[in-house]
Design a protein around this motif. Sequence first.
Motif, PDB file in Angstrom:
ATOM      1  N   ARG B  73      23.800   5.999  -2.702  1.00 50.40           N
ATOM      2  CA  ARG B  73      22.517   6.082  -3.419  1.00 50.40           C
ATOM      3  C   ARG B  73      21.559   5.003  -2.934  1.00 50.40           C
ATOM      4  N   ALA B  74      22.106   3.794  -2.704  1.00 50.04           N
ATOM      5  CA  ALA B  74      21.255   2.698  -2.223  1.00 50.04           C
ATOM      6  C   ALA B  74      20.685   3.052  -0.842  1.00 50.04           C
ATOM      7  N   LYS B  75      21.549   3.632  -0.019  1.00 53.56           N
ATOM      8  CA  LYS B  75      21.114   3.989   1.336  1.00 53.56           C
ATOM      9  C   LYS B  75      20.020   5.055   1.287  1.00 53.56           C
ATOM     10  N   GLU B  76      20.233   6.042   0.418  1.00 53.30           N
ATOM     11  CA  GLU B  76      19.234   7.112   0.291  1.00 53.30           C
ATOM     12  C   GLU B  76      17.908   6.556  -0.223  1.00 53.30           C
ATOM     13  N   ALA B  77      18.021   5.641  -1.211  1.00 58.36           N
ATOM     14  CA  ALA B  77      16.798   5.039  -1.783  1.00 58.36           C
ATOM     15  C   ALA B  77      16.057   4.252  -0.710  1.00 58.36           C
ATOM     16  N   VAL B  78      16.826   3.488   0.082  1.00 56.77           N
ATOM     17  CA  VAL B  78      16.211   2.697   1.150  1.00 56.77           C
ATOM     18  C   VAL B  78      15.553   3.622   2.177  1.00 56.77           C
ATOM     19  N   ALA B  79      16.273   4.706   2.531  1.00 57.66           N
ATOM     20  CA  ALA B  79      15.735   5.642   3.531  1.00 57.66           C
ATOM     21  C   ALA B  79      14.452   6.293   3.017  1.00 57.66           C
ATOM     22  N   ARG B  80      14.474   6.690   1.717  1.00 61.69           N
ATOM     23  CA  ARG B  80      13.280   7.331   1.145  1.00 61.69           C
ATOM     24  C   ARG B  80      12.108   6.364   1.137  1.00 61.69           C
ATOM     25  N   THR B  81      12.410   5.110   0.728  1.00 69.05           N
ATOM     26  CA  THR B  81      11.355   4.097   0.651  1.00 69.05           C
ATOM     27  C   THR B  81      10.792   3.814   2.035  1.00 69.05           C
ATOM     28  N   ALA B  82      11.724   3.618   2.982  1.00 67.98           N
ATOM     29  CA  ALA B  82      11.284   3.321   4.349  1.00 67.98           C
ATOM     30  C   ALA B  82      10.461   4.482   4.900  1.00 67.98           C
ATOM     31  N   SER B  95       2.152  16.055   5.810  1.00 65.18           N
ATOM     32  CA  SER B  95       2.467  14.729   5.286  1.00 65.18           C
ATOM     33  C   SER B  95       1.562  13.681   5.916  1.00 65.18           C
ATOM     34  N   ARG B  96       0.955  12.879   5.047  1.00 61.07           N
ATOM     35  CA  ARG B  96       0.083  11.818   5.541  1.00 61.07           C
ATOM     36  C   ARG B  96       0.420  10.538   4.796  1.00 61.07           C
ATOM     37  N   SER B  97       0.278   9.447   5.493  1.00 60.59           N
ATOM     38  CA  SER B  97       0.554   8.174   4.831  1.00 60.59           C
ATOM     39  C   SER B  97      -0.574   7.868   3.857  1.00 60.59           C
ATOM     40  N   PHE B  98      -0.259   6.981   2.935  1.00 59.46           N
ATOM     41  CA  PHE B  98      -1.273   6.620   1.946  1.00 59.46           C
ATOM     42  C   PHE B  98      -2.471   5.979   2.641  1.00 59.46           C
ATOM     43  N   GLU B  99      -2.188   5.148   3.661  1.00 57.45           N
ATOM     44  CA  GLU B  99      -3.281   4.485   4.397  1.00 57.45           C
ATOM     45  C   GLU B  99      -4.205   5.528   5.023  1.00 57.45           C
ATOM     46  N   THR B 100      -3.583   6.563   5.600  1.00 58.00           N
ATOM     47  CA  THR B 100      -4.379   7.613   6.241  1.00 58.00           C
ATOM     48  C   THR B 100      -5.248   8.326   5.210  1.00 58.00           C
ATOM     49  N   LEU B 101      -4.628   8.642   4.057  1.00 54.47           N
ATOM     50  CA  LEU B 101      -5.382   9.325   3.001  1.00 54.47           C
ATOM     51  C   LEU B 101      -6.539   8.462   2.510  1.00 54.47           C
ATOM     52  N   ASN B 238      -9.728  -0.781  -5.465  1.00 53.02           N
ATOM     53  CA  ASN B 238      -8.646  -0.702  -6.451  1.00 53.02           C
ATOM     54  C   ASN B 238      -7.463   0.092  -5.901  1.00 53.02           C
ATOM     55  N   LEU B 239      -7.790   1.199  -5.229  1.00 50.23           N
ATOM     56  CA  LEU B 239      -6.728   2.019  -4.639  1.00 50.23           C
ATOM     57  C   LEU B 239      -5.952   1.226  -3.593  1.00 50.23           C
ATOM     58  N   GLN B 240      -6.675   0.502  -2.778  1.00 46.38           N
ATOM     59  CA  GLN B 240      -6.032  -0.303  -1.733  1.00 46.38           C
ATOM     60  C   GLN B 240      -5.141  -1.374  -2.367  1.00 46.38           C
ATOM     61  N   ALA B 241      -5.670  -1.995  -3.434  1.00 48.42           N
ATOM     62  CA  ALA B 241      -4.884  -3.041  -4.113  1.00 48.42           C
ATOM     63  C   ALA B 241      -3.626  -2.440  -4.731  1.00 48.42           C
ATOM     64  N   ALA B 242      -3.785  -1.249  -5.354  1.00 45.51           N
ATOM     65  CA  ALA B 242      -2.618  -0.577  -5.963  1.00 45.51           C
ATOM     66  C   ALA B 242      -1.606  -0.219  -4.886  1.00 45.51           C
ATOM     67  N   HIS B 243      -2.116   0.245  -3.769  1.00 47.67           N
ATOM     68  CA  HIS B 243      -1.212   0.622  -2.674  1.00 47.67           C
ATOM     69  C   HIS B 243      -0.491  -0.609  -2.123  1.00 47.67           C
ATOM     70  N   LYS B 247       3.408  -1.066  -2.076  1.00 45.21           N
ATOM     71  CA  LYS B 247       4.082  -1.349  -0.813  1.00 45.21           C
ATOM     72  C   LYS B 247       4.960  -2.593  -0.954  1.00 45.21           C
ATOM     73  N   ARG B 248       4.407  -3.590  -1.659  1.00 43.09           N
ATOM     74  CA  ARG B 248       5.160  -4.835  -1.848  1.00 43.09           C
ATOM     75  C   ARG B 248       6.433  -4.553  -2.645  1.00 43.09           C
ATOM     76  N   VAL B 249       6.289  -3.745  -3.706  1.00 38.82           N
ATOM     77  CA  VAL B 249       7.446  -3.403  -4.549  1.00 38.82           C
ATOM     78  C   VAL B 249       8.472  -2.600  -3.748  1.00 38.82           C
ATOM     79  N   LEU B 250       7.967  -1.634  -2.977  1.00 45.62           N
ATOM     80  CA  LEU B 250       8.875  -0.794  -2.198  1.00 45.62           C
ATOM     81  C   LEU B 250       9.582  -1.606  -1.108  1.00 45.62           C
ATOM     82  N   THR B 251       8.846  -2.538  -0.524  1.00 42.54           N
ATOM     83  CA  THR B 251       9.471  -3.402   0.485  1.00 42.54           C
ATOM     84  C   THR B 251      10.573  -4.227  -0.165  1.00 42.54           C
ATOM     85  N   GLY B 252      10.277  -4.699  -1.382  1.00 49.15           N
ATOM     86  CA  GLY B 252      11.293  -5.452  -2.134  1.00 49.15           C
ATOM     87  C   GLY B 252      12.516  -4.592  -2.394  1.00 49.15           C
TER      88      GLY B 252
END
Lengths: 120, 341
Positions: B73-82, B95-101, B238-243, B247-252
């Motif tokens: 599960r940890a591996k899948e979560a990491v893979a999904r996050t990455a 599929s587009r990245s948030f930055e692209t959107l 605001n969107l950029q800050a939220a993203h 990103k910081r949380v997901l990296t964590g």
Amino acid sequence: MRKILIVDDAVSMRQMVSFTLKQGGYAVIEAEHGQDALNKLQGNPVDLVITDLNMPVMDGITLIQNVRKMPSMKSKPILMLTTEGLASKKEQGKAAGATGWIVKPFDPDKLLQTLAKVLP
Amino acid sequence: MNWIFQHRPKIASVSLPQSMVELVPEKGPDVEAELAQYLPHFSRMSEQLKQTSKQIEDSVVEVCGSFQGIALRAKEAVARTAGFLSQAGDGNSDSRSFETLLDECSRTLVKILSVTEEAGEISQRAIERIRQMDQATQSISGAIEQLEQIADGNKILALNARIEAARAGEHGAGFAVVAMEVISQTERSQKVNAQVSELILSLRALAGSTLEDLQRMNERDHLRVEQCRSEADESLKNLQAAHDEMKRVLTGMTEEGASLSQEIGAAVRGLQFQDRTSQRIAHVVEDLETLRTRLTTRFGSESDTSDHAPNHGFSDYTMHEERAVAGIGEAESGAGDVELF
């Protein structure tokens, strides 16, 4: 995906090695002794074999000797994974055709690093 | 049943302590008889050890199985996050990245604002042209006034011509007709001038109101564009800050997952004690079995002495499995049973 055969009579060891290898991205086949391993290798060659030394029915040294007679497995790496660390035993393994010798308990990271080294 | 208890020794040879067997007879028949009484215990001790080893193995298999689930599960979560973090739109994929959107959204907003600004500029140019038209109509009014003055002059001139024609008598009769016609044409010309003047006034009034409307609309649009630009900038920020925060949380989370995977690896290494323990117990069991065989050969079968075997140590057994091996039969609860009194 590379395929590895794990041979050990202890289900817990098979499970731990299998777990480590799957984490490393390998496909795994398990056998509980040498003869079981030979049966599973028939018509189904693998990229690498990890075997225990002392097992029922057929031990690790005999298994290696038999595996080396199989044309499809002649040059494939075979690692011994055993609690045995005697130099004389290692010599036997080497003479039989083993590629390497790992003394239990194994370190998952080191095992994966070793596989990366010996797999062509 | 684990094979190692039934087959070969995991160690190369078993050396039975000779003193335990060969020296016993020299101690006399009392010692011999006492030793013989303990013969049944050997198989029980062996069985206790086998079962203990099996229980350890079962537990390790169970724990390892749980670790596998956690690690997977940890591996899948990491893979999904990455995957989420590194996902990049290539234009051919849905599929587009948030930055692209975010970038696309920003560019679209800039485009909309640019089009709106362009409309404002066109409107401003229209206002200028209407002003120029107004000035032109003012010039036309001036020209009509001059035409009016000319007409007035013509009328006076025609009146004078009539007076002079009257003085000329009969010879001036034709000239009098011409003078009358000039007056008539001048009056018609004055009427047309008056109509044109009215039309020009209407046109100027219309142009004036159109100008006012356009100016109002232009000012309002300009304010709206500025407001929209400000709001859009704020929203994008605001969107950029939220993203960035996401990103910081997901990296964590990715780092946590990797750390968890390492810890599980360490646990897997630790759990391998079971394999070593299992082998060592197997060797002890084998020694016990060999000792029992040799003692049985020397002093007779277990059945001859089992009835007299002392029960030392049995009273210390606390678990059902231990008592079952010792052959102590008594009703008791199993593992996990709950009984309220």
